[in-house]
Each structure stands twice: as C-alpha cells, then as structure tokens.
Design a protein around this motif. Sequence first.
Motif, PDB file in Angstrom:
ATOM      1  N   HIS A  89       0.867  -1.180   0.000  1.00 30.36           N
ATOM      2  CA  HIS A  89       0.000   0.000   0.000  1.00 30.36           C
ATOM      3  C   HIS A  89       0.902   1.228   0.000  1.00 30.36           C
ATOM      4  O   HIS A  89       1.659   1.447   0.945  1.00 30.36           O
ATOM      5  CB  HIS A  89      -0.883   0.023   1.250  1.00 30.36           C
ATOM      6  CG  HIS A  89      -1.952  -1.014   1.229  1.00 30.36           C
ATOM      7  ND1 HIS A  89      -3.202  -0.771   1.732  1.00 30.36           N
ATOM      8  CD2 HIS A  89      -1.973  -2.290   0.785  1.00 30.36           C
ATOM      9  CE1 HIS A  89      -3.948  -1.857   1.591  1.00 30.36           C
ATOM     10  NE2 HIS A  89      -3.207  -2.796   1.023  1.00 30.36           N
ATOM     11  N   ARG A  90       0.805   2.019  -1.042  1.00 28.71           N
ATOM     12  CA  ARG A  90       1.643   3.206  -1.169  1.00 28.71           C
ATOM     13  C   ARG A  90       0.814   4.439  -0.811  1.00 28.71           C
ATOM     14  O   ARG A  90      -0.178   4.746  -1.459  1.00 28.71           O
ATOM     15  CB  ARG A  90       2.178   3.295  -2.597  1.00 28.71           C
ATOM     16  CG  ARG A  90       3.120   4.454  -2.794  1.00 28.71           C
ATOM     17  CD  ARG A  90       4.089   4.209  -3.922  1.00 28.71           C
ATOM     18  NE  ARG A  90       5.106   3.249  -3.488  1.00 28.71           N
ATOM     19  CZ  ARG A  90       5.882   2.573  -4.317  1.00 28.71           C
ATOM     20  NH1 ARG A  90       5.757   2.718  -5.608  1.00 28.71           N
ATOM     21  NH2 ARG A  90       6.783   1.739  -3.845  1.00 28.71           N
ATOM     22  N   ASP A  91       1.250   5.115   0.260  1.00 25.63           N
ATOM     23  CA  ASP A  91       0.568   6.331   0.714  1.00 25.63           C
ATOM     24  C   ASP A  91       1.083   7.562  -0.027  1.00 25.63           C
ATOM     25  O   ASP A  91       0.333   8.495  -0.293  1.00 25.63           O
ATOM     26  CB  ASP A  91       0.751   6.513   2.215  1.00 25.63           C
ATOM     27  CG  ASP A  91       0.138   5.361   3.004  1.00 25.63           C
ATOM     28  OD1 ASP A  91      -0.980   4.922   2.651  1.00 25.63           O
ATOM     29  OD2 ASP A  91       0.777   4.880   3.950  1.00 25.63           O
ATOM     30  N   ASP A 114       3.676   8.560  -3.387  1.00 16.93           N
ATOM     31  CA  ASP A 114       4.445   8.062  -4.522  1.00 16.93           C
ATOM     32  C   ASP A 114       5.747   8.858  -4.635  1.00 16.93           C
ATOM     33  O   ASP A 114       5.818   9.855  -5.339  1.00 16.93           O
ATOM     34  CB  ASP A 114       3.620   8.175  -5.805  1.00 16.93           C
ATOM     35  CG  ASP A 114       4.324   7.582  -7.008  1.00 16.93           C
ATOM     36  OD1 ASP A 114       5.419   7.009  -6.843  1.00 16.93           O
ATOM     37  OD2 ASP A 114       3.786   7.704  -8.113  1.00 16.93           O
ATOM     38  N   SER A 165       4.428   4.987  -9.783  1.00 18.68           N
ATOM     39  CA  SER A 165       3.393   3.972  -9.548  1.00 18.68           C
ATOM     40  C   SER A 165       2.096   4.488  -8.949  1.00 18.68           C
ATOM     41  O   SER A 165       1.137   3.743  -8.855  1.00 18.68           O
ATOM     42  CB  SER A 165       3.962   2.864  -8.654  1.00 18.68           C
ATOM     43  OG  SER A 165       4.375   3.413  -7.423  1.00 18.68           O
ATOM     44  N   THR A 183      -0.534   5.917  -5.953  1.00 14.89           N
ATOM     45  CA  THR A 183      -0.809   5.558  -4.562  1.00 14.89           C
ATOM     46  C   THR A 183      -1.866   4.458  -4.509  1.00 14.89           C
ATOM     47  O   THR A 183      -2.455   4.108  -5.521  1.00 14.89           O
ATOM     48  CB  THR A 183      -1.282   6.787  -3.768  1.00 14.89           C
ATOM     49  OG1 THR A 183      -2.447   7.321  -4.389  1.00 14.89           O
ATOM     50  CG2 THR A 183      -0.195   7.856  -3.699  1.00 14.89           C
ATOM     51  N   HIS A 227      11.533  -0.862  -1.250  1.00 13.41           N
ATOM     52  CA  HIS A 227      10.301  -0.223  -1.714  1.00 13.41           C
ATOM     53  C   HIS A 227       9.515   0.514  -0.638  1.00 13.41           C
ATOM     54  O   HIS A 227       8.506   1.148  -0.941  1.00 13.41           O
ATOM     55  CB  HIS A 227       9.392  -1.254  -2.388  1.00 13.41           C
ATOM     56  CG  HIS A 227      10.007  -1.841  -3.612  1.00 13.41           C
ATOM     57  ND1 HIS A 227      10.247  -1.098  -4.747  1.00 13.41           N
ATOM     58  CD2 HIS A 227      10.458  -3.088  -3.862  1.00 13.41           C
ATOM     59  CE1 HIS A 227      10.815  -1.867  -5.662  1.00 13.41           C
ATOM     60  NE2 HIS A 227      10.955  -3.077  -5.151  1.00 13.41           N
ATOM     61  N   HIS A 273      10.398   3.127   1.153  1.00 12.32           N
ATOM     62  CA  HIS A 273      10.597   4.576   1.059  1.00 12.32           C
ATOM     63  C   HIS A 273      10.328   5.281   2.388  1.00 12.32           C
ATOM     64  O   HIS A 273       9.587   6.264   2.443  1.00 12.32           O
ATOM     65  CB  HIS A 273       9.746   5.190  -0.056  1.00 12.32           C
ATOM     66  CG  HIS A 273      10.051   4.657  -1.411  1.00 12.32           C
ATOM     67  ND1 HIS A 273      11.231   4.906  -2.080  1.00 12.32           N
ATOM     68  CD2 HIS A 273       9.330   3.844  -2.235  1.00 12.32           C
ATOM     69  CE1 HIS A 273      11.218   4.300  -3.245  1.00 12.32           C
ATOM     70  NE2 HIS A 273      10.091   3.642  -3.365  1.00 12.32           N
ATOM     71  N   THR A 300       5.461   3.448   1.757  1.00 11.42           N
ATOM     72  CA  THR A 300       4.793   2.236   1.277  1.00 11.42           C
ATOM     73  C   THR A 300       4.811   1.202   2.389  1.00 11.42           C
ATOM     74  O   THR A 300       5.851   0.977   3.021  1.00 11.42           O
ATOM     75  CB  THR A 300       5.514   1.673   0.028  1.00 11.42           C
ATOM     76  OG1 THR A 300       5.525   2.678  -0.975  1.00 11.42           O
ATOM     77  CG2 THR A 300       4.823   0.429  -0.490  1.00 11.42           C
TER      78      THR A 300
END
Length: 69
Positions: A7-9, A11, A16, A18, A57, A59, A63
């Motif tokens: 789950h990307r909060d 970017d 990619s 969010t 990944h 970050h 994420t």
Amino acid sequence: MRTFELHRDTDVSGISGTGVVAEGVEFSDGTAVVRWVVGEHQSTVVWPSLASVEAIHGHGGATRVVMTP
C-alpha cells in the motif's frame, strides 16, 4: 505461505501512484515474490525476504506491507 499487498501512501518516485501498487506472497522459507499491478511496466520480482522488499520499496514508510487474510 502468507499473502500481502504493498500500500503506497506517497508516490516518492512519481511512477506507480498511490493505493495498492503490488501483490505478493511470502513463502515458508522467507522468500518473497512481488507482482507490480500498476504502471506501464508491470513485473514480477523474487526477493530473498520480505525485509528486503521493505528496505527497497518502503521509502521510509511511504509504502507499507499489509498482510491479507
């Protein structure tokens, strides 16, 4: 074997987006496989561990690995 999503909060890379950006499986020996489900160049990558996935990944918390039922 456990399944998860990335789950990307935020970017950080600007590539990619969010939300749910990848699906994955962690095998009983610790190996993790990630399938990127967004972006122009979707891919599947094998990692030695879930910790490796987070290190590359995550970050800095942008994420998150979220285990799925």
